[in-house]
Design an enzyme around this catalytic site. Structure first.
Site, PDB file in Angstrom:
ATOM      1  NE  ARG A  58      -4.012  -2.009   1.799  1.00  0.00           N
ATOM      2  CZ  ARG A  58      -4.763  -2.073   2.863  1.00  0.00           C
ATOM      3  NH1 ARG A  58      -5.118  -1.237   3.625  1.00  0.00           N
ATOM      4  NH2 ARG A  58      -5.627  -3.132   2.967  1.00  0.00           N
ATOM      5  CG  ASP A 161     -13.942   5.198   8.420  1.00  0.00           C
ATOM      6  OD1 ASP A 161     -14.476   4.113   8.420  1.00  0.00           O
ATOM      7  OD2 ASP A 161     -12.691   5.304   8.111  1.00  0.00           O
TER       8      ASP A 161
HETATM    9  C1  LIG Z   1     -13.324  -3.234   8.484  1.00  0.00           C
HETATM   10  S1  LIG Z   1     -13.910  -1.667   8.429  1.00  0.00           S
HETATM   11  C2  LIG Z   1     -15.529  -1.933   9.293  1.00  0.00           C
HETATM   12  C3  LIG Z   1     -16.637  -0.967   8.439  1.00  0.00           C
HETATM   13  C4  LIG Z   1     -18.167  -1.178   8.938  1.00  0.00           C
HETATM   14  N1  LIG Z   1     -18.032  -0.917  10.458  1.00  0.00           N
HETATM   15  C5  LIG Z   1     -18.429  -2.784   9.007  1.00  0.00           C
HETATM   16  O1  LIG Z   1     -18.286  -3.360  10.044  1.00  0.00           O
HETATM   17  O2  LIG Z   1     -18.630  -3.193   8.003  1.00  0.00           O
HETATM   18  C6  LIG Z   1     -12.871  -0.571   9.648  1.00  0.00           C
HETATM   19  C7  LIG Z   1     -13.110   0.826   9.449  1.00  0.00           C
HETATM   20  O3  LIG Z   1     -12.767   1.653  10.615  1.00  0.00           O
HETATM   21  C8  LIG Z   1     -11.980   2.685  10.157  1.00  0.00           C
HETATM   22  N2  LIG Z   1     -10.874   3.325  10.981  1.00  0.00           N
HETATM   23  C9  LIG Z   1      -9.641   2.564  11.498  1.00  0.00           C
HETATM   24  N3  LIG Z   1      -9.184   3.154  12.388  1.00  0.00           N
HETATM   25  C10 LIG Z   1     -10.158   4.206  12.705  1.00  0.00           C
HETATM   26  C11 LIG Z   1      -9.872   5.531  13.611  1.00  0.00           C
HETATM   27  N4  LIG Z   1      -8.840   5.678  14.501  1.00  0.00           N
HETATM   28  N5  LIG Z   1     -10.917   6.287  13.774  1.00  0.00           N
HETATM   29  C12 LIG Z   1     -12.079   6.151  12.905  1.00  0.00           C
HETATM   30  N6  LIG Z   1     -12.294   5.106  11.958  1.00  0.00           N
HETATM   31  C13 LIG Z   1     -11.247   4.183  11.872  1.00  0.00           C
HETATM   32  C14 LIG Z   1     -11.460   2.339   8.777  1.00  0.00           C
HETATM   33  O4  LIG Z   1     -11.025   3.669   8.063  1.00  0.00           O
HETATM   34  C15 LIG Z   1     -12.533   1.529   8.087  1.00  0.00           C
HETATM   35  O5  LIG Z   1     -13.101   1.991   7.293  1.00  0.00           O
END
Ligand SMILES: C[S@@+](CC[C@H](N)C(=O)[O-])C[C@H]1O[C@@H](n2cnc3c(N)ncnc32)[C@H](O)[C@@H]1O
Length: 310
Positions: A58, A161
């Site tokens: 990435r 997010d």
């Molecule tokens: C695997 S996805 C889960 C999406 C959704 N909640 C679901 O369960 O389908 C994790 C998300 O968390 C976000 N994320 C990671 N670290 C974060 C942070 N410190 N604050 C807010 N969002 C975060 C990522 O950008 C990503 O879009």
């Protein structure tokens, strides 16, 4: 021009895959450790050893885009210059955004029952790791199905997010047929437009549904989320798995005053908050509620946040 590095052996290095890989850039254990420390500091994300190849591939794209020759140079520049756009690209590159409409489907009937039982009160839901939007749109569809016409006037979803790229996609509300293939024909018809001509194979969320959601960037590891309201429900699914225990505990402490006393917290299938905090207790099926003590403290703290004397 950058020379293609010779094939190198990762075995023996911490996190090495043990397989030979062709790489454009040298990627040392020290580089990976630096990336780990930086992303943990910025986003709370703990990259495990097996994410080493992911981090390489990435971020190698950033090196190519910037015309840099080494990870060391990239990381030196990142730390030396306070370039917000590059920090954003760095964090966007290292998040994992996997999601789907009505993922972990058992949560949505629970949400529907819960909001129906709240009578005529307005409803607010915070989707705190919204990724590309499938989750907040699923929440909004559930609210419309549960509350009918009232939802447009009285139900709101805040979708946040850390990753600005996924939020832009969520905001656009455009998905491929493949992404909506599990939605019922009724839901598809009610909540989406079908693309035609150059947009065939795509669907777009209808404006009425889109209008219920506000998308904003928010880092769950920030000390103050700047939210001056309380929510009936918080969805925090499949993001805590990327955080270590102390970070999870901090996030849950910040959630506590943002919940209505009888509100619900929805977690991902492999996330267990019971071992992290006593402020929330498991209600069943990865849904949490404030414990009694926390419930009595919550309104007072929420009022503080609103500037209302207790
Ligand atoms: C695997 S996805 C889960 C999406 C959704 N909640 C679901 O369960 O389908 C994790 C998300 O968390 C976000 N994320 C990671 N670290 C974060 C942070 N410190 N604050 C807010 N969002 C975060 C990522 O950008 C990503 O879009």
């Amino acid at each position: 021009m950058r020379a293609l590095r010779s094939t190198r052996q990762d075995a023996g290095e911490p996190g090495g895959s043990g397989v030979e890989s062709n790489r454009d850039f040298d990627f040392t254990s020290a580089d990976f450790e630096r990336i780990r420390a930086l992303i943990h500091r910025r986003a709370g994300i703990s990259l495990s050893d097996h994410k080493r190849d992911m981090a390489y591939s990435r971020l190698a794209r950033r090196l190519r885009t910037l015309g840099l020759d080494s990870f060391r140079e990239y990381l030196d520049q990142l730390e030396a210059r306070n370039d917000a756009a590059e920090w954003e690209a760095f964090t966007n590159a290292l998040t994992t955004n996997l999601t789907a409409f009505f993922r972990e489907a058992h949560h949505f009937p629970i949400l529907a029952d819960f909001v129906k039982r709240r009578g005529s009160q307005p409803v607010s839901v915070w989707c705190s790791a919204a990724s590309t939007g499938e989750e907040p749109y699923s929440i909004a569809m559930t609210l419309v199905e549960a509350l009918g016409d009232r939802a447009a006037r009285e139900a709101r979803v805040l979708a946040t997010d850390l990753d600005t790229q996924v939020l832009a996609k969520a905001d656009a509300g455009v998905y491929s047929f493949d992404q909506v293939k599990h939605l019922s024909p009724e839901r598809l018809k009610r909540f989406f437009f079908k693309g035609t001509g150059s947009h065939s194979g795509l669907v777009k969320v209808r404006p009425e549904l889109r209008a219920m959601i506000k998308f904003e960037q928010l880092n769950l590891t920030d000390a103050d989320y700047g939210l001056r309201t309380t929510f009936d429900a918080i969805f925090c699914r499949n993001v805590m798995i990327y955080f270590d225990k102390p970070t999870q505990a901090q996030v849950l402490t910040r959630f506590e005053p943002l919940m209505k006393p009888d509100g619900l917290l929805f977690a991902g299938h492999s996330e267990n908050f019971t071992y992290v905090t006593q402020a929330f207790r498991l209600r069943g099926q990865t849904v949490y509620e404030l414990t009694r003590g926390a419930a009595s403290a919550a309104p007072r703290r929420a009022n503080d946040a609103l500037g209302v004397p207790a």
